[in-house]
Design a protein around this motif. Sequence first.
Motif, PDB file in Angstrom:
ATOM      1  N   UNK A 113      33.666  18.988  -6.146  1.00 40.49           N
ATOM      2  CA  UNK A 113      34.736  19.052  -5.106  1.00 40.49           C
ATOM      3  C   UNK A 113      34.899  17.944  -4.060  1.00 40.49           C
ATOM      4  N   UNK A 114      36.018  17.692  -3.857  1.00 36.61           N
ATOM      5  CA  UNK A 114      36.410  16.414  -3.063  1.00 36.61           C
ATOM      6  C   UNK A 114      35.406  16.392  -1.817  1.00 36.61           C
ATOM      7  N   UNK A 115      35.250  17.257  -1.045  1.00 38.53           N
ATOM      8  CA  UNK A 115      34.334  17.167   0.196  1.00 38.53           C
ATOM      9  C   UNK A 115      33.201  16.551   0.008  1.00 38.53           C
ATOM     10  N   UNK A 116      32.568  16.726  -1.134  1.00 37.40           N
ATOM     11  CA  UNK A 116      31.244  16.558  -1.806  1.00 37.40           C
ATOM     12  C   UNK A 116      31.236  15.125  -2.210  1.00 37.40           C
ATOM     13  N   UNK A 117      32.226  14.735  -2.806  1.00 33.52           N
ATOM     14  CA  UNK A 117      32.447  13.169  -3.445  1.00 33.52           C
ATOM     15  C   UNK A 117      32.699  12.174  -2.220  1.00 33.52           C
ATOM     16  N   UNK A 118      33.404  12.592  -1.047  1.00 31.89           N
ATOM     17  CA  UNK A 118      33.457  12.050   0.069  1.00 31.89           C
ATOM     18  C   UNK A 118      32.222  11.663   0.608  1.00 31.89           C
ATOM     19  N   UNK A 119      31.497  12.529   0.537  1.00 30.93           N
ATOM     20  CA  UNK A 119      29.976  12.325   1.278  1.00 30.93           C
ATOM     21  C   UNK A 119      29.114  11.606   0.564  1.00 30.93           C
ATOM     22  N   UNK A 120      29.083  11.640  -0.830  1.00 24.73           N
ATOM     23  CA  UNK A 120      28.292  10.942  -1.673  1.00 24.73           C
ATOM     24  C   UNK A 120      28.711   9.568  -2.192  1.00 24.73           C
ATOM     25  N   UNK A 121      30.218   9.381  -1.963  1.00 27.79           N
ATOM     26  CA  UNK A 121      30.630   8.221  -2.803  1.00 27.79           C
ATOM     27  C   UNK A 121      29.900   6.710  -2.164  1.00 27.79           C
ATOM     28  N   UNK A 122      29.338   6.490  -0.971  1.00 29.29           N
ATOM     29  CA  UNK A 122      28.512   5.372  -0.500  1.00 29.29           C
ATOM     30  C   UNK A 122      27.533   5.129  -1.164  1.00 29.29           C
ATOM     31  N   UNK A 123      26.923   6.126  -1.992  1.00 26.69           N
ATOM     32  CA  UNK A 123      25.757   6.044  -2.529  1.00 26.69           C
ATOM     33  C   UNK A 123      25.537   5.967  -4.108  1.00 26.69           C
ATOM     34  N   UNK A 124      26.972   5.796  -4.621  1.00 27.57           N
ATOM     35  CA  UNK A 124      27.012   5.731  -6.082  1.00 27.57           C
ATOM     36  C   UNK A 124      26.410   4.432  -6.419  1.00 27.57           C
ATOM     37  N   UNK A 125      25.505   4.574  -7.713  1.00 30.14           N
ATOM     38  CA  UNK A 125      24.985   3.494  -8.162  1.00 30.14           C
ATOM     39  C   UNK A 125      26.136   2.453  -8.455  1.00 30.14           C
ATOM     40  N   UNK A 126      26.264   1.315  -7.706  1.00 27.86           N
ATOM     41  CA  UNK A 126      27.122   0.221  -8.214  1.00 27.86           C
ATOM     42  C   UNK A 126      26.833  -0.734  -9.301  1.00 27.86           C
ATOM     43  N   UNK A 127      25.679  -0.754  -9.603  1.00 28.78           N
ATOM     44  CA  UNK A 127      25.355  -1.615 -10.447  1.00 28.78           C
ATOM     45  C   UNK A 127      25.028  -1.205 -11.823  1.00 28.78           C
TER      46      UNK A 127
END
Length: 182
Positions: free
Chosen positions: A167-181
Amino acid sequence: MLTNLERLKRVLPKELYDPSQDDRLELDIAAASAAIENYCKRSFKKQLYTERVSGYETSKYINLRNYPVHSITEFSNAWEYEILDDGRIYCANGWPTGEHNIKVSYIGGYVLPGDATNEEPRTLPEPLELACLLYVQMLQRDPGIKSERVGNINVTYIDDDLGGRLPAPVVALISPYVGRWV
């Protein structure tokens, strides 16, 4: 798991909490935690990880998946290095070139709420736990109902299937912690 049953009980609305459903709630917490980690392409638990990464002479950085990196326990090509934020490791002279030629074992991740002790308190960022709690609450509701009203009985059904997406609210909270590498 990114949260625990005790914390969930404190935030779950009274009408959604049934003590006989504790086992189901534990499963929902595990499922929500796994979905969040899968979306972020990384694990959050502080533990020993081993990765094989590719080195390039032209790059002074290699990137590890499960940051923060606390310590490196084994480095196959022992070069002088510096641990930076977000799982990046710096080598002033660059890394030896090759496909998956560098093996790194390291202690990385966060102390999860269920693993916290007095000696090692929790370090998991609050937005990740909140995302897990929110997702579990969403799992508790009827997934087909978007809204409901009691007076004159009005029910609105969800017309947009998430198709396995968070769900969008969950994605908004976790987006800064997505593995960028990765």
